[in-house]
Design a protein around this motif. Structure first.
Motif, short mmCIF file in Angstrom:
data_model
loop_
_atom_site.label_atom_id
_atom_site.label_comp_id
_atom_site.label_asym_id
_atom_site.label_seq_id
_atom_site.Cartn_x
_atom_site.Cartn_y
_atom_site.Cartn_z
N UNK A 98 0.82 -1.21 0.00
CA UNK A 98 0.00 0.00 0.00
C UNK A 98 0.86 1.26 0.00
N UNK A 99 2.00 1.22 0.67
CA UNK A 99 2.89 2.37 0.75
C UNK A 99 3.99 2.34 -0.30
N UNK A 100 4.02 1.32 -1.16
CA UNK A 100 5.08 1.19 -2.16
C UNK A 100 4.79 2.03 -3.39
N UNK A 101 5.81 2.69 -3.96
CA UNK A 101 5.59 3.51 -5.16
C UNK A 101 5.08 2.66 -6.32
N UNK A 102 4.18 3.24 -7.10
CA UNK A 102 3.66 2.60 -8.30
C UNK A 102 4.11 3.41 -9.50
N UNK A 103 3.45 3.24 -10.63
CA UNK A 103 3.80 4.02 -11.81
C UNK A 103 3.67 5.51 -11.49
N UNK A 104 4.67 6.27 -11.91
CA UNK A 104 4.68 7.70 -11.60
C UNK A 104 5.31 8.01 -10.26
N UNK A 108 -0.33 4.01 -3.48
CA UNK A 108 -1.76 4.07 -3.22
C UNK A 108 -2.03 4.93 -1.99
N UNK A 109 -1.16 4.84 -0.99
CA UNK A 109 -1.31 5.64 0.22
C UNK A 109 -1.25 7.13 -0.08
N UNK A 110 -0.34 7.53 -0.97
CA UNK A 110 -0.25 8.94 -1.34
C UNK A 110 -1.53 9.43 -2.02
N UNK A 111 -2.08 8.60 -2.92
CA UNK A 111 -3.29 8.99 -3.64
C UNK A 111 -4.47 9.12 -2.68
N UNK A 112 -4.61 8.15 -1.77
CA UNK A 112 -5.71 8.20 -0.80
C UNK A 112 -5.56 9.42 0.10
N UNK A 113 -4.36 9.69 0.56
CA UNK A 113 -4.14 10.82 1.46
C UNK A 113 -4.46 12.15 0.78
N UNK A 114 -4.06 12.27 -0.49
CA UNK A 114 -4.38 13.49 -1.24
C UNK A 114 -5.90 13.69 -1.33
N UNK A 145 -8.55 -3.46 2.75
CA UNK A 145 -9.14 -2.29 2.11
C UNK A 145 -8.19 -1.74 1.04
N UNK A 146 -8.66 -1.72 -0.22
CA UNK A 146 -7.81 -1.16 -1.27
C UNK A 146 -8.22 0.27 -1.58
#
Length: 265
Positions: A98-104, A108-114, A145-146
């Protein structure tokens, strides 16, 4: 170097400015997100969660509207508060990527937090901000939870008033706080009671509580009168209740919402 020039100092200042909504604990929360490497503290925030919250604070540090800034800082402070409580309760931060960088390069954690910070900025009913922050901590500790599910929950919650969230909290704790058995008026005369009754109907129509709104019967037969005790959370209602940690809504807030729903004659 000034706060404006130092992203870390600016991000820390954002969380501290959350005190206008979250109270004095915002300063302690900022210390846990931006720890002093040489400092000795009794409480620490798990580094993956702290790093995610730092990223969000750094990115939001330029918010200029004072009240939006306070809400953005507060939602991150509340995430810290609940994250520490969950860790003390034996719930570690998830390790499933969940906290691992993906494409870009974003996780997922960064996207949810934003998304949560954006929701908090627009939450004029500021009592919601605490529960949005708790959502961040809950998801961080819940590998079941995704991000897509969290986005669904945020969408469901976005259209709910604070009173609707409180009523959903009451329905979700019916095992320890029994709901009234008195039937509700379908069209109360008082405006407050009418508005509260509409809030329940909207929860039913949104599929957050059962039973669904009663449908007209053939021949115009009388419809059964709804009682608060008849209400139960649906699967999507359970999702919103869990992610927004509505179990932490105070019992007296629930009692007040129920009183508005069915005031004394």
């Amino acid at each position: 170097m000034t706060v404006t020039e130092d992203p870390a100092a600016a991000g820390r200042a954002l969380i501290e400015d959350g005190a206008a909504v979250a109270g004095t604990m915002s300063r302690s929360a900022a210390t846990l997100v931006y720890p002093d490497p040489a400092g000795r503290v009794a409480v620490r925030l798990e580094e993956r969660l702290a790093r995610c919250l730092r990223t969000a604070a750094d990115e939001a540090a330029g918010i200029a509207v004072p009240r939006e800034r306070a809400r953005a800082g507060a939602v991150l402070a509340f995430a810290v508060e609940h994250g520490v409580a969950l860790a003390r309760g034996g719930r570690p931060v998830r390790t499933d990527g969940y906290f691992s960088p993906r494409s870009g390069g974003r996780s997922a954690a960064d996207a949810v937090t934003e998304a949560v910070v954006a929701a908090a900025r627009g939450s004029h009913e500021e009592r919601r901000v605490r529960h949005l922050g708790y959502l961040l901590a809950e998801v961080a500790c819940s590998p079941d939870l995704d991000a897509a599910l969290v986005e669904r929950a945020l969408t469901l919650a976005a259209g709910l008033t604070w009173r609707q969230l409180v009523l959903l909290a009451g329905v979700g704790r019916r095992d320890r706080l029994p709901l009234p058995m008195t039937p509700l008026a379908d069209d109360p005369r008082g405006w407050t009671a009418w508005g509260a009754r509409e809030d329940v109907a909207d929860l039913q129509r949104a599929g957050l509580v059962d039973p669904p709104p009663a449908q007209p019967r053939p021949g115009g037969a009388a419809l059964p009168r709804l009682r608060p005790a008849d209400l139960r959370p649906t699967r999507r209602g359970v999702l919103v209740h869990r992610l927004l940690a509505l179990g932490f809504v105070r019992d007296d807030d629930v009692a007040a919402a129920l009183a508005e729903l069915a005031p004394p004659a």
